[in-house]
Design a protein around this motif. Structure first.
Motif, PDB file in Angstrom:
ATOM      1  N   TYR A  67      -0.534  -1.691  -7.787  1.00 42.75           N
ATOM      2  CA  TYR A  67      -0.481  -1.492  -7.017  1.00 42.75           C
ATOM      3  C   TYR A  67       0.131  -2.714  -5.614  1.00 42.75           C
ATOM      4  O   TYR A  67       0.610  -2.368  -4.588  1.00 42.75           O
ATOM      5  CB  TYR A  67      -1.531  -0.355  -7.116  1.00 42.75           C
ATOM      6  N   LYS A  68      -1.060  -3.055  -5.680  1.00 42.24           N
ATOM      7  CA  LYS A  68      -1.232  -3.784  -4.306  1.00 42.24           C
ATOM      8  C   LYS A  68       0.582  -4.752  -4.329  1.00 42.24           C
ATOM      9  O   LYS A  68       0.735  -5.072  -3.670  1.00 42.24           O
ATOM     10  CB  LYS A  68      -2.296  -5.041  -4.214  1.00 42.24           C
ATOM     11  N   LYS A  69       1.023  -5.253  -5.468  1.00 40.71           N
ATOM     12  CA  LYS A  69       1.614  -6.331  -5.273  1.00 40.71           C
ATOM     13  C   LYS A  69       3.057  -5.143  -5.179  1.00 40.71           C
ATOM     14  O   LYS A  69       3.910  -5.252  -4.707  1.00 40.71           O
ATOM     15  CB  LYS A  69       2.239  -6.770  -6.746  1.00 40.71           C
ATOM     16  N   PHE A 107      -1.562 -11.665   1.919  1.00 38.42           N
ATOM     17  CA  PHE A 107      -0.993 -10.516   1.881  1.00 38.42           C
ATOM     18  C   PHE A 107      -2.481 -10.133   1.288  1.00 38.42           C
ATOM     19  O   PHE A 107      -3.337  -9.105   2.030  1.00 38.42           O
ATOM     20  CB  PHE A 107       0.434 -10.190   1.928  1.00 38.42           C
ATOM     21  N   GLU A 141       2.986 -13.674  -1.179  1.00 39.09           N
ATOM     22  CA  GLU A 141       1.987 -12.624  -1.447  1.00 39.09           C
ATOM     23  C   GLU A 141       0.815 -12.539  -1.404  1.00 39.09           C
ATOM     24  O   GLU A 141      -0.461 -12.141  -1.288  1.00 39.09           O
ATOM     25  CB  GLU A 141       3.249 -12.620  -2.371  1.00 39.09           C
ATOM     26  N   LEU A 169       2.611  -2.335  -2.844  1.00 41.45           N
ATOM     27  CA  LEU A 169       2.631  -2.453  -1.893  1.00 41.45           C
ATOM     28  C   LEU A 169       3.458  -3.181  -1.012  1.00 41.45           C
ATOM     29  O   LEU A 169       3.976  -4.009   0.729  1.00 41.45           O
ATOM     30  CB  LEU A 169       0.950  -2.141  -1.324  1.00 41.45           C
ATOM     31  N   PHE A 170       2.823  -4.950  -1.481  1.00 45.45           N
ATOM     32  CA  PHE A 170       3.135  -6.334  -0.894  1.00 45.45           C
ATOM     33  C   PHE A 170       4.762  -5.992  -0.909  1.00 45.45           C
ATOM     34  O   PHE A 170       5.517  -6.468   0.304  1.00 45.45           O
ATOM     35  CB  PHE A 170       3.190  -7.656  -1.739  1.00 45.45           C
ATOM     36  N   GLN A 215      -4.975  -2.047 -10.392  1.00 48.74           N
ATOM     37  CA  GLN A 215      -5.184  -1.832  -8.700  1.00 48.74           C
ATOM     38  C   GLN A 215      -4.625  -3.021  -8.209  1.00 48.74           C
ATOM     39  O   GLN A 215      -3.381  -3.068  -7.350  1.00 48.74           O
ATOM     40  CB  GLN A 215      -6.985  -2.353  -8.956  1.00 48.74           C
ATOM     41  N   LEU A 216      -4.309  -4.628  -9.154  1.00 48.23           N
ATOM     42  CA  LEU A 216      -3.102  -5.352  -8.831  1.00 48.23           C
ATOM     43  C   LEU A 216      -1.903  -5.104  -8.870  1.00 48.23           C
ATOM     44  O   LEU A 216      -1.488  -5.596  -7.497  1.00 48.23           O
ATOM     45  CB  LEU A 216      -3.576  -6.853  -9.760  1.00 48.23           C
ATOM     46  N   LYS A 253       6.560  -3.774   0.221  1.00 48.38           N
ATOM     47  CA  LYS A 253       7.286  -3.281   0.590  1.00 48.38           C
ATOM     48  C   LYS A 253       6.414  -3.073   1.774  1.00 48.38           C
ATOM     49  O   LYS A 253       7.598  -2.741   3.608  1.00 48.38           O
ATOM     50  CB  LYS A 253       5.812  -1.166   0.379  1.00 48.38           C
ATOM     51  N   MET A 254       5.856  -4.001   2.475  1.00 47.50           N
ATOM     52  CA  MET A 254       5.642  -4.282   3.218  1.00 47.50           C
ATOM     53  C   MET A 254       6.382  -5.690   3.499  1.00 47.50           C
ATOM     54  O   MET A 254       7.143  -5.240   4.793  1.00 47.50           O
ATOM     55  CB  MET A 254       4.134  -5.159   2.886  1.00 47.50           C
ATOM     56  N   ILE A 255       7.247  -6.305   2.911  1.00 43.24           N
ATOM     57  CA  ILE A 255       8.456  -7.403   2.763  1.00 43.24           C
ATOM     58  C   ILE A 255       9.076  -6.995   3.576  1.00 43.24           C
ATOM     59  O   ILE A 255       9.935  -6.734   4.347  1.00 43.24           O
ATOM     60  CB  ILE A 255       8.439  -7.370   2.035  1.00 43.24           C
TER      61      ILE A 255
END
Lengths: 147, 147
Positions: free
Chosen positions: B7-9, A119, A116, B11-12, B4-5, B14-16
DNA sequence: TAAAACAATTATCATTTGACAACTAAATAA
DNA sequence: TTATTTAGTTGTCAAATGATAATTGTTTTA
């Protein structure tokens, strides 16, 4: 219709390049994060359990493209290391459901934490709108091609 | 900024899930297509050469996350099988450029042909607009994350 | 020019992985 | 009820893979 086929073939070329890039990037993001006590194949199994638990041994076998005997063996090793465990299930007594043990969860959390961080570095300079586009692109691809 | 953070987590996460799905799908599409004379690692090297040739041995080593000695060994085996060859290069005489031999190209074309057929099946019922969206999503992800 | 760094090779070894045969137990079909 | 199929296990073996040390020749740097 001929044009359509040509278009699809170009899309295929694009897809090949893309999947290759995904493999490379995820290998880079994941490099060195796995605990030393497990092998690469075992990490990949734990990751699968993490994302899909509880899951049967057959499902792991099928999804990881690994034979039942080999899947069974690796799961036994993971169990011996205290990283995963069998769940009692009433329905079909042939089926064995598997989940991470608390220790297994901890081990994977540590790995995921490292991935993470990397990323977040990768997307650090993106704005809200870009991030949203990214999320949408992923959703689209996952819905239509990568299920 | 905190939001924002978060949201990014997400997204992470989702990416995984996405990268895992890409691995699985591409493994399924590629299953059994490789010629029997080569090993999985060798196939992956040939694919890399196919997509990036001509390429140096160091680059293969780095991109495939394989040590130089092991990369060198596998390339020797592929050369012995007549599937790839070294290209003469004037610049730096330490560097060895590699490309597929005509036979190597043929072998990979056969594999890719099979994968292509399966991929076309997968997208057979899509309309022009969907295909275009797919292509755009790939371009976006490849530009921003998977280079 | 000498020293250091780089690109690649060779050799060796332990571990991991994949394949297969034979088996048990439970569920399902005939 | 018997036969068949399904889910999983155990054991064994060979091949593939990964790691490391030692070496060569070439280019850069000091």
């Amino acid at each position: 219709m001929e044009e359509q086929l040509e278009y699809k073939k170009r899309l295929f070329q694009k897809m090949i390049g893309f999947t290759s890039a995904v493999h490379q990037t995820s290998a880079t993001l994941t490099k060195g994060v796995k605990s030393d006590e497990i092998t690469p194949v075992q990490y990949s199994i734990l990751e699968h359990i993490m994302l899909h638990q509880p899951v049967t041994i057959s499902e792991i076998s099928e999804c990881q493209h690994m034979s039942m005997p080999n899947t069974s063996r690796e799961l036994r090793k993971l169990s011996e290391k205290g990283l995963c465990e069998k769940v009692e299930t009433s329905a079909d007594r042939r089926k064995q459901y598997i989940r991470l043990s608390p220790e297994g969860k901890r081990v994977m959390d540590v790995s995921f934490q490292l991935v993470e961080e990397r990323f977040l570095q990768l997307i650090q300079s993106m704005e809200a709108r870009e991030l949203e586009e990214l999320a949408q692109a992923i959703d689209l691809l996952q819905a239509k091609v990568f299920r």
